[in-house]
Design a protein around this motif. Sequence first.
Motif, PDB file in Angstrom:
ATOM      1  N   GLY A  98      21.917  17.238 -10.786  1.00 52.31           N
ATOM      2  CA  GLY A  98      23.284  17.295 -10.575  1.00 52.31           C
ATOM      3  C   GLY A  98      24.212  16.674 -11.525  1.00 52.31           C
ATOM      4  N   ALA A 136      17.427  14.418  -7.117  1.00 48.89           N
ATOM      5  CA  ALA A 136      18.503  15.453  -7.125  1.00 48.89           C
ATOM      6  C   ALA A 136      19.425  14.862  -8.005  1.00 48.89           C
ATOM      7  N   ILE A 137      19.642  13.503  -8.375  1.00 46.51           N
ATOM      8  CA  ILE A 137      20.742  13.247  -9.115  1.00 46.51           C
ATOM      9  C   ILE A 137      20.827  13.630 -10.830  1.00 46.51           C
TER      10      ILE A 137
END
Length: 209
Positions: free
Chosen positions: A23, A19-20
């Motif tokens: 993001g 996810a990072i």
Amino acid sequence: MKRRIWNRICKELGLWSLAIRPGIIVLLLVILIRITGGIQSWEWMLLDAMLRLRPVEKPDERVVIVGIDEKDIEWVKQYPIPDQKIVELLTKLETYKPLVIGLDIFKNVPVEPGGEQLAQILQANSNIIGIEKILPPGETSPPQSLPSERVGFVDLPNDEDSKNRRYLLYTPNPKNINEDKYSLALRLVTKYLNAKEIELQTGKMTRIQ
């Protein structure tokens, strides 16, 4: 038990690592778009909407605005309004003993009749503040009869959509960067507070080039 906890931790770290990356990419894109002004119009629309939702403020009874409209021009039968009529207006206003008067009319050149009388009343009454325009285009100088500390600029910077959302309190003189110029509003407030023996408290000012 320890293995279960470790496996769970590894699983969570794996999810975060997935996810990072997107993001960070989205965050960098938003920052880039904002720096280049891509969402500036949205910010202005939101600001305008919030300002329209503000409650209506009551007029301050200490402030009186005397305007010149079409009917006044028709009555005088001359435009620009001659200096003699401005003298009569200022003389009448002075009888009410105002603490400060802001003459929001460009008087860099005389409009006869009454040019000399206007210069005299401006010199004789230290509570009168004149105006000038200092930012291009179309700079306009103040009346020569007024000292610099009794002159405030009335320039309003436009945003790219041609709307005025900001008001400058002061700015460096474009013709002399070592000299600061102050707005009409700040000059009026300072003069009023000085008459009331109130010290104007200011924070750190940032120069606007």
